[in-house]
Design a protein around this motif. Structure first.
Motif, PDB file in Angstrom:
ATOM      1  N   MET A   1      34.996  39.707  47.691  1.00 24.34           N
ATOM      2  CA  MET A   1      34.797  38.282  47.490  1.00 24.34           C
ATOM      3  C   MET A   1      36.079  37.603  47.018  1.00 24.34           C
ATOM      4  O   MET A   1      36.225  36.414  47.180  1.00 24.34           O
ATOM      5  CB  MET A   1      33.690  38.054  46.465  1.00 24.34           C
ATOM      6  CG  MET A   1      32.302  38.366  46.966  1.00 24.34           C
ATOM      7  SD  MET A   1      31.945  37.540  48.480  1.00 24.34           S
ATOM      8  CE  MET A   1      30.818  36.331  47.971  1.00 24.34           C
ATOM      9  N   LYS A   2      36.956  38.407  46.414  1.00 24.77           N
ATOM     10  CA  LYS A   2      38.211  37.837  45.933  1.00 24.77           C
ATOM     11  C   LYS A   2      39.038  37.292  47.095  1.00 24.77           C
ATOM     12  O   LYS A   2      39.707  36.272  46.969  1.00 24.77           O
ATOM     13  CB  LYS A   2      38.974  38.929  45.184  1.00 24.77           C
ATOM     14  CG  LYS A   2      40.056  38.445  44.291  1.00 24.77           C
ATOM     15  CD  LYS A   2      40.479  39.558  43.371  1.00 24.77           C
ATOM     16  CE  LYS A   2      41.856  40.008  43.751  1.00 24.77           C
ATOM     17  NZ  LYS A   2      42.454  40.910  42.777  1.00 24.77           N
ATOM     18  N   ARG A   3      38.927  37.952  48.237  1.00 18.06           N
ATOM     19  CA  ARG A   3      39.648  37.484  49.426  1.00 18.06           C
ATOM     20  C   ARG A   3      39.116  36.140  49.909  1.00 18.06           C
ATOM     21  O   ARG A   3      39.878  35.313  50.401  1.00 18.06           O
ATOM     22  CB  ARG A   3      39.545  38.509  50.543  1.00 18.06           C
ATOM     23  CG  ARG A   3      40.334  39.744  50.266  1.00 18.06           C
ATOM     24  CD  ARG A   3      40.238  40.699  51.410  1.00 18.06           C
ATOM     25  NE  ARG A   3      40.913  41.932  51.067  1.00 18.06           N
ATOM     26  CZ  ARG A   3      40.670  43.087  51.620  1.00 18.06           C
ATOM     27  NH1 ARG A   3      39.755  43.170  52.559  1.00 18.06           N
ATOM     28  NH2 ARG A   3      41.331  44.148  51.259  1.00 18.06           N
ATOM     29  N   TYR A   4      37.805  35.936  49.790  1.00 13.71           N
ATOM     30  CA  TYR A   4      37.228  34.660  50.207  1.00 13.71           C
ATOM     31  C   TYR A   4      37.727  33.515  49.328  1.00 13.71           C
ATOM     32  O   TYR A   4      37.981  32.415  49.824  1.00 13.71           O
ATOM     33  CB  TYR A   4      35.701  34.715  50.185  1.00 13.71           C
ATOM     34  CG  TYR A   4      35.118  35.619  51.240  1.00 13.71           C
ATOM     35  CD1 TYR A   4      35.376  35.400  52.587  1.00 13.71           C
ATOM     36  CD2 TYR A   4      34.321  36.690  50.898  1.00 13.71           C
ATOM     37  CE1 TYR A   4      34.853  36.222  53.556  1.00 13.71           C
ATOM     38  CE2 TYR A   4      33.782  37.519  51.865  1.00 13.71           C
ATOM     39  CZ  TYR A   4      34.052  37.280  53.192  1.00 13.71           C
ATOM     40  OH  TYR A   4      33.527  38.099  54.149  1.00 13.71           O
ATOM     41  N   VAL A   5      37.840  33.777  48.033  1.00 14.93           N
ATOM     42  CA  VAL A   5      38.382  32.756  47.131  1.00 14.93           C
ATOM     43  C   VAL A   5      39.818  32.427  47.536  1.00 14.93           C
ATOM     44  O   VAL A   5      40.217  31.265  47.595  1.00 14.93           O
ATOM     45  CB  VAL A   5      38.306  33.226  45.657  1.00 14.93           C
ATOM     46  CG1 VAL A   5      39.022  32.252  44.742  1.00 14.93           C
ATOM     47  CG2 VAL A   5      36.868  33.390  45.226  1.00 14.93           C
ATOM     48  N   LEU A   6      40.599  33.459  47.867  1.00 13.07           N
ATOM     49  CA  LEU A   6      41.976  33.249  48.322  1.00 13.07           C
ATOM     50  C   LEU A   6      42.019  32.437  49.610  1.00 13.07           C
ATOM     51  O   LEU A   6      42.804  31.490  49.735  1.00 13.07           O
ATOM     52  CB  LEU A   6      42.667  34.597  48.510  1.00 13.07           C
ATOM     53  CG  LEU A   6      44.085  34.576  49.060  1.00 13.07           C
ATOM     54  CD1 LEU A   6      45.031  33.895  48.088  1.00 13.07           C
ATOM     55  CD2 LEU A   6      44.552  35.976  49.369  1.00 13.07           C
ATOM     56  N   VAL A   7      41.159  32.755  50.556  1.00 10.13           N
ATOM     57  CA  VAL A   7      41.148  32.049  51.845  1.00 10.13           C
ATOM     58  C   VAL A   7      40.739  30.585  51.669  1.00 10.13           C
ATOM     59  O   VAL A   7      41.387  29.679  52.215  1.00 10.13           O
ATOM     60  CB  VAL A   7      40.206  32.765  52.837  1.00 10.13           C
ATOM     61  CG1 VAL A   7      39.919  31.902  54.060  1.00 10.13           C
ATOM     62  CG2 VAL A   7      40.808  34.092  53.264  1.00 10.13           C
ATOM     63  N   TRP A  55      45.465  36.266  44.429  1.00  7.95           N
ATOM     64  CA  TRP A  55      46.493  37.096  45.056  1.00  7.95           C
ATOM     65  C   TRP A  55      47.058  38.123  44.085  1.00  7.95           C
ATOM     66  O   TRP A  55      47.298  39.260  44.460  1.00  7.95           O
ATOM     67  CB  TRP A  55      47.595  36.188  45.611  1.00  7.95           C
ATOM     68  CG  TRP A  55      48.725  36.904  46.260  1.00  7.95           C
ATOM     69  CD1 TRP A  55      48.639  37.879  47.217  1.00  7.95           C
ATOM     70  CD2 TRP A  55      50.108  36.692  46.020  1.00  7.95           C
ATOM     71  NE1 TRP A  55      49.884  38.271  47.584  1.00  7.95           N
ATOM     72  CE2 TRP A  55      50.815  37.567  46.864  1.00  7.95           C
ATOM     73  CE3 TRP A  55      50.807  35.845  45.175  1.00  7.95           C
ATOM     74  CZ2 TRP A  55      52.196  37.613  46.875  1.00  7.95           C
ATOM     75  CZ3 TRP A  55      52.187  35.894  45.201  1.00  7.95           C
ATOM     76  CH2 TRP A  55      52.867  36.760  46.049  1.00  7.95           C
ATOM     77  N   ARG A  56      47.249  37.726  42.822  1.00  4.12           N
ATOM     78  CA  ARG A  56      47.918  38.606  41.867  1.00  4.12           C
ATOM     79  C   ARG A  56      47.027  39.124  40.739  1.00  4.12           C
ATOM     80  O   ARG A  56      47.387  40.094  40.090  1.00  4.12           O
ATOM     81  CB  ARG A  56      49.111  37.876  41.237  1.00  4.12           C
ATOM     82  CG  ARG A  56      50.155  37.410  42.199  1.00  4.12           C
ATOM     83  CD  ARG A  56      50.895  38.528  42.821  1.00  4.12           C
ATOM     84  NE  ARG A  56      51.688  39.188  41.796  1.00  4.12           N
ATOM     85  CZ  ARG A  56      52.336  40.303  41.977  1.00  4.12           C
ATOM     86  NH1 ARG A  56      52.278  40.912  43.124  1.00  4.12           N
ATOM     87  NH2 ARG A  56      53.036  40.840  41.005  1.00  4.12           N
ATOM     88  N   GLY A  57      45.908  38.507  40.474  1.00  2.00           N
ATOM     89  CA  GLY A  57      45.139  38.838  39.280  1.00  2.00           C
ATOM     90  C   GLY A  57      43.930  39.710  39.552  1.00  2.00           C
ATOM     91  O   GLY A  57      43.721  40.232  40.646  1.00  2.00           O
ATOM     92  N   THR A  58      43.104  39.839  38.529  1.00  2.00           N
ATOM     93  CA  THR A  58      41.893  40.646  38.609  1.00  2.00           C
ATOM     94  C   THR A  58      40.732  39.792  39.130  1.00  2.00           C
ATOM     95  O   THR A  58      40.826  38.568  39.226  1.00  2.00           O
ATOM     96  CB  THR A  58      41.532  41.200  37.220  1.00  2.00           C
ATOM     97  OG1 THR A  58      41.255  40.100  36.353  1.00  2.00           O
ATOM     98  CG2 THR A  58      42.656  42.038  36.653  1.00  2.00           C
ATOM     99  N   SER A  59      39.632  40.464  39.422  1.00  2.00           N
ATOM    100  CA  SER A  59      38.447  39.742  39.892  1.00  2.00           C
ATOM    101  C   SER A  59      37.872  38.848  38.806  1.00  2.00           C
ATOM    102  O   SER A  59      37.403  37.744  39.083  1.00  2.00           O
ATOM    103  CB  SER A  59      37.379  40.727  40.364  1.00  2.00           C
ATOM    104  OG  SER A  59      37.812  41.402  41.509  1.00  2.00           O
ATOM    105  N   ARG A  60      37.906  39.320  37.575  1.00  4.21           N
ATOM    106  CA  ARG A  60      37.378  38.517  36.467  1.00  4.21           C
ATOM    107  C   ARG A  60      38.207  37.248  36.262  1.00  4.21           C
ATOM    108  O   ARG A  60      37.671  36.160  36.078  1.00  4.21           O
ATOM    109  CB  ARG A  60      37.359  39.348  35.194  1.00  4.21           C
ATOM    110  CG  ARG A  60      36.936  38.553  33.985  1.00  4.21           C
ATOM    111  CD  ARG A  60      36.770  39.427  32.807  1.00  4.21           C
ATOM    112  NE  ARG A  60      35.353  39.781  32.795  1.00  4.21           N
ATOM    113  CZ  ARG A  60      34.813  40.658  31.992  1.00  4.21           C
ATOM    114  NH1 ARG A  60      35.549  41.321  31.163  1.00  4.21           N
ATOM    115  NH2 ARG A  60      33.532  40.882  32.013  1.00  4.21           N
ATOM    116  N   ALA A  61      39.531  37.370  36.324  1.00  2.61           N
ATOM    117  CA  ALA A  61      40.403  36.200  36.175  1.00  2.61           C
ATOM    118  C   ALA A  61      40.236  35.249  37.356  1.00  2.61           C
ATOM    119  O   ALA A  61      40.264  34.027  37.186  1.00  2.61           O
ATOM    120  CB  ALA A  61      41.860  36.633  36.053  1.00  2.61           C
ATOM    121  N   THR A  62      40.046  35.805  38.550  1.00  5.94           N
ATOM    122  CA  THR A  62      39.831  34.969  39.726  1.00  5.94           C
ATOM    123  C   THR A  62      38.530  34.190  39.605  1.00  5.94           C
ATOM    124  O   THR A  62      38.464  33.012  39.965  1.00  5.94           O
ATOM    125  CB  THR A  62      39.817  35.837  40.997  1.00  5.94           C
ATOM    126  OG1 THR A  62      41.035  36.565  41.072  1.00  5.94           O
ATOM    127  CG2 THR A  62      39.663  34.987  42.243  1.00  5.94           C
TER     128      THR A  62
END
Length: 127
Positions: A1-7, A55-62
């Protein structure tokens, strides 16, 4: 899901530089409004910050950055996000899609189960 936030963050950031409104050969983007007020900078920062942290952080920070930034954008736009998707230029469409998708991706990231340890290195207990 972190990739979706990035996209979705990158999609919204690109949408800030594309035209929101085109009329008789003149187009206006969020970036063009930077001379009128400081608010366009806040909007661009609200898209850039979750992208950088994803891109650089953890899932919790994202997830935390996504809640703050996409929450701000969702409250700022409100139901006008649907108008952006349906009636605005290409930049407005991208911004509207990015706000809705970013909110959903952040909620999905927050609800994602946390796994501890790695499946590649199982615990070795000796009796």
């Amino acid at each position: 899901m972190k990739r979706y936030v990035l996209v979705f963050s990158a999609l919204g950031l690109v949408g800030c530089f594309l035209p929101l409104v085109t009329w008789r050969g003149t187009s206006i983007s969020v970036f063009d409004l930077r001379y009128a007020s400081w608010r366009p900078y806040v909007t661009m920062l609200a898209f850039a910050l979750p992208a950088l942290i994803a891109w650089r952080g953890t899932s919790r920070a994202t997830a935390k950055a996504g809640f703050v930034c996409f929450g701000y954008l969702a409250l700022k736009l409100g139901p006008k996000a649907l108008d952006l998707v349906l009636r605005a230029g290409l930049g407005g469409k991208l911004i509207g899609i990015a706000v809705v998708g970013g909110v959903l991706a952040t909620i999905g990231l927050a609800l994602e189960p946390v796994t501890r340890g790695s499946s590649c290195s199982p615990d070795r207990t000796e009796a």
